[in-house]
Design an enzyme around this catalytic site. Sequence first.
Site, short mmCIF file in Angstrom:
data_model
loop_
_atom_site.label_atom_id
_atom_site.label_comp_id
_atom_site.label_asym_id
_atom_site.label_seq_id
_atom_site.Cartn_x
_atom_site.Cartn_y
_atom_site.Cartn_z
CB THR A 173 0.36 -29.01 2.00
OG1 THR A 173 -0.23 -27.91 1.34
CG2 THR A 173 0.68 -28.61 3.42
CG ASP A 196 0.49 -25.42 -4.87
OD1 ASP A 196 -0.66 -25.72 -5.23
OD2 ASP A 196 0.72 -24.75 -3.85
CB THR A 255 -5.65 -30.65 -0.16
OG1 THR A 255 -5.25 -29.29 0.05
CG2 THR A 255 -5.00 -31.56 0.85
CG ASP A 256 -5.17 -26.07 -3.20
OD1 ASP A 256 -5.83 -26.16 -2.14
OD2 ASP A 256 -4.24 -25.25 -3.36
CB THR A 268 -27.05 -29.42 -8.18
OG1 THR A 268 -27.49 -28.42 -7.25
CG2 THR A 268 -26.45 -30.60 -7.42
N1 ASP Z 1 -1.72 -25.66 -2.46
C1 ASP Z 1 -1.50 -26.98 -1.91
C2 ASP Z 1 -1.63 -27.99 -3.05
O1 ASP Z 1 -2.72 -28.25 -3.48
C3 ASP Z 1 -2.49 -27.27 -0.85
C4 ASP Z 1 -2.33 -28.62 -0.17
O2 ASP Z 1 -1.64 -29.50 -0.60
O3 ASP Z 1 -2.99 -28.81 0.86
O4 ASP Z 1 -0.64 -28.49 -3.52
#
Ligand code: ASP
Length: 338
Positions: free
Chosen positions: A13, A58, A90-91, A271
Amino acid sequence: MRKRVYIAYTGGTIGMTPSEEGYVPRPGYLKEQMEKMLELKSGLMPQYTINEYDPLLDSSNMTPQQWVVIARDIARNYHEYDGFVVLHGTDTMAYTASALSFMLEGLQKPVIFTGSQIPICEIRNDARDNLITAILIAGNFDIPEVCLYFGDRLFRGNRTVKVNADRLDAFDSPNFPPLGTVGVDIKINTHLINRAPGKEIVVHDFGDHSISALRLFPGISAQVVENILHPPLKGLVLETYGLGNIPDQNKELIKVLERACQQGVVIVACTQCLRGTVDLGAYKTGSVLEKIGVISGYDMTTEAALTKMYYLFSRGYSVEEIRRLMQVNIRGELTGPI
Ligand code: ASP
């Protein structure tokens, strides 16, 4: 002498711009924005070199092959720079950070993953702060670990989980305290830093191994589990209930798991709870797993357990050795028996 930081820009992102189908990475855009940022030109900042990957991804599209590309990129530039920043979506950032912690053996310099929830093209964003602080930490601090910096906290990479889809504090490290916090000052908890023995960095590539993760749910059938356990599967992270429990009244399910263990599949119980550790001796519904050859993942995240399996299979260890090492702390990823 200004410190030097190498930035591996993989996508995410942070450098995306809007399109008709939602945000997409745009080649060249982040670099252009960074060139305009006065903060990055300050003499108080480390100098940086940015390597924009092609294609930018992404992070939903990341695979273990890309983890190898990032690890090799860092190793190739290792001696020229004081620290490294990996810009990543982030994913799947927690997976890549976990993977790199295993791949980079003998790391003596900081590798800081970061990204953002709001792209730098938006007026209000978390991209600038995350980027600037990650570069500062990578250049100025003696933290020889793969870390993840996000929302004012610095975490050990292989302890992280993405916990928020839309808040700016997207990550947490549920079973290990932050390595640092960023407020008026950058405070590093030096006593928590892991220092690897050895002086030289060694990159351990990940090979193509059939590894999976499965979350138990009430009513899960032996048939579904058996389908997953079919060869060529070598390892499974089983996300069990609570302290490591499973429906032991489902004899078919237990039989299927036992057969797989006997055939050499490494099954690790983690867990489903965000915090806490597996303790297979606590309940009859857990000790059954121990009896049939499932091993404990203790307080490892699924991300860490999965990437650790990739690492151990790629090293070519025997199944017995992999079962042993999965329960041993090798990069700060688990706390061990309580
Ligand atoms: N879909 C994006 C990614 O993981 C989300 C992000 O970067 O926050 O590349």
